[in-house]
Write an enzyme that holds these catalytic residues in place. Structure first.
Site, PDB file in Angstrom:
ATOM      1  CB  SER A 112      -0.929   0.015   1.234  1.00  0.00           C
ATOM      2  OG  SER A 112      -1.805  -1.086   1.227  1.00  0.00           O
ATOM      3  CE1 TYR A 138      -5.164  -4.302  -1.020  1.00  0.00           C
ATOM      4  CE2 TYR A 138      -7.561  -4.327  -0.946  1.00  0.00           C
ATOM      5  CZ  TYR A 138      -6.337  -4.135  -0.315  1.00  0.00           C
ATOM      6  OH  TYR A 138      -6.294  -3.794   1.016  1.00  0.00           O
ATOM      7  CG  ASP A 240       0.940  -4.074  -7.302  1.00  0.00           C
ATOM      8  OD1 ASP A 240      -0.068  -3.535  -6.791  1.00  0.00           O
ATOM      9  OD2 ASP A 240       1.706  -4.830  -6.670  1.00  0.00           O
ATOM     10  CE  LYS A 243      -2.661 -11.474  -3.287  1.00  0.00           C
ATOM     11  NZ  LYS A 243      -4.009 -12.019  -3.025  1.00  0.00           N
TER      12      LYS A 243
END
Ligand SMILES: Cc1ncc(COP(=O)(O)O)c(/C=N/[C@@H]2CCCCNC2=O)c1O
Length: 439
Positions: A112, A138, A240, A243
């Site tokens: 984040s 997300y 990103d 994950k």
């Protein structure tokens, strides 16, 4: 300490603001891919705390690194004085991350704060106020990272004024029925030429596999072609990898499967092996924009930096990327075999040890969220931990520790299939799951 059950004490003491619960999991210990539950039951961990425990639990290399860093502690941050582990980590990340020109690393605590930093610094450094991202993405749970996210769990949360969301290329539920992604690329190019002028867009946030949006693997060449379009407009690609990065998909970086090199790379979760650390690797002309622009007291602390260095070494020394590919192939094949007779399983997809199983109504392609929530509850009852993701909350997500072995993969696949069958047969009641909001 009271003798009340840990889960009851959790409910009395910890705020729900930060809880995303699917079943009453209360953990007192762990080793490898095993979690020890309050009361002593052993659970097979197929989530690794949403991919963060990349080396599993109590890994000796991580323990030794943290012990060394704490035994001769080089301060607590890099804000107003540097330290060896943080510098060494930044240097290692620059070596390991493909990219052109002079680059810098920013170290944070989470995916984040890393994505929030990118969302703030790119407009500031380029003067381009618009940003692109994918629906379903997300990118974080802080205000600035939610502002560039498109996940259904964040509906109603303020978005960045200049944000434009577009659908993610999902071969199972394709945009305009075109599983190749060509129609979507044409749509994006049209936006850049019309209502969302490419010249005004500073960056495009993308995941090389869209994780919380449904563990979606994009069609071949989609991201490469998207990067080419962005390059023509001078739009920075922000990959990103929080994950699915760091060896999880069979390559060190998931974008390596897509034959393109992003301008900015965001790492987190597994980087710290369960300790909080994230990183942004990007061009110096962006990352040198200003001092004291995005800082938090403990950024670059030597203990988490040492943990991250140990994770990167363990990935290299133990060939964890190749292992994730081989064990992931076994896991996916076992799941496919064990669920072959289950029409509720609409799609099995992923790369390496990032796997999604989409659950649908047996007589249609309609997402079955109720089955997903009952399946993960049943799996916990049967002895395995995993959760669900997706725009429709119907995709089981497996992101186990990278040290998962083939026997654990086979056991996990058997539990997953049994859980789907049992949940479909009504063995999990609405009452049992009603206390767990999930997402
Ligand atoms: C691709 C991607 N980018 C950034 C983030 C945010 O990371 P942090 O939760 O470490 O701030 C995440 C976090 N994902 C969520 C975390 C909240 C609970 C739901 N499951 C996740 O994996 C992510 O998957």
């Amino acid at each position: 300490m009271t003798d009340a059950a840990l889960i009851a004490r959790d409910g009395a003491a910890l705020s729900p603001l930060q809880k995303l619960r699917f079943f009453p999991l209360a953990v007192t210990g762990g080793a490898g891919c095993t979690l020890i539950e309050d009361g002593g039951r052993e659970l097979l961990d197929l989530s690794a705390s949403w991919g963060a425990a990349s080396l599993g639990h109590s890994h000796p290399v991580l323990r030794a690194a943290v012990d060394r860093a704490l035994s001769d502690q080089a301060g607590a941050s890099i804000l107003s004085g540097t330290n060896e582990p943080a510098v060494a980590l930044a240097e290692r990340l620059l070596q390991l991350t493909p990219g052109a020109g002079e680059r810098r690393v920013w170290l944070g605590h989470s995916g984040s704060d890393a994505n929030e930093t990118v969302a703030r610094v790119v407009p500031a450094a380029t003067g381009r106020t618009r940003m692109m991202a994918f629906s379903g993405a997300y990118h974080g749970g802080t205000q600035g990272s939610m502002a560039v996210s498109g996940h259904t769990a964040q509906v109603g949360v303020a978005k960045s004024g200049g944000l434009k969301l577009v659908p993610y290329p999902d071969p199972f539920r394709p945009f305009e029925g075109d599983a190749s992604g060509a129609a979507l690329l044409a749509h994006i190019e049209h936006l850049f030429a019309t209502t969302c002028a490419g010249e005004d867009v500073g960056c495009f946030f993308l995941e090389p596999i869209q994780a919380d949006g449904g563990l979606i693997v994009p069609p071949p060449d989609f991201l490469k072609r998207l990067a080419e379009i962005c390059g023509r407009y001078g739009i920075l690609t922000v990959c990103d990898e929080v994950k699915v990065g760091l060896a999880r998909t069979g390559r060190l970086h998931c974008f390596e499967h897509e034959d393109f090199i992003p301008d900015i790379v965001v790492l987190g979760k597994g980087l710290g092996g369960g300790l909080p650390i994230s990183a942004v690797i990007g061009p110096a002309e962006i990352m040198d924009h200003a001092t004291a622009f995005s800082m938090q007291t403990l950024h670059g602390n030597p203990v988490c930096a040492a943990a991250a260095l140990a994770v990167l070494s363990a990935i290299e020394d133990n060939g964890l990327a190749a292992r994730a590919q081989s064990v992931g192939d076994v896991l996916m094949a076992e799941i496919a075999s064990a669920t072959a007779q289950l029409p509720q399983v609409g799609d099995i997809r992923g790369r390496g040890l990032a796997i999604g199983i989409e659950l649908i109504a047996a007589d249609s392609n309609a997402p079955d969220a109720d089955l997903a929530r009952k399946t993960v509850f049943r799996a916990w009852q049967l002895g395995a931990v995993f959760y669900y993701v997706g725009m429709h909350s119907n995709v089981l997500e497996l992101t186990p520790p990278l040290i998962l072995d083939e026997a654990e993969a086979k056991r996990g696949a058997a539990i997953l299939a049994q859980a789907i069958e049992d949940a479909s047969a009504g063995l999990v009641s609405d009452v049992e799951v009603e206390g767990f909001a999930g997402w």
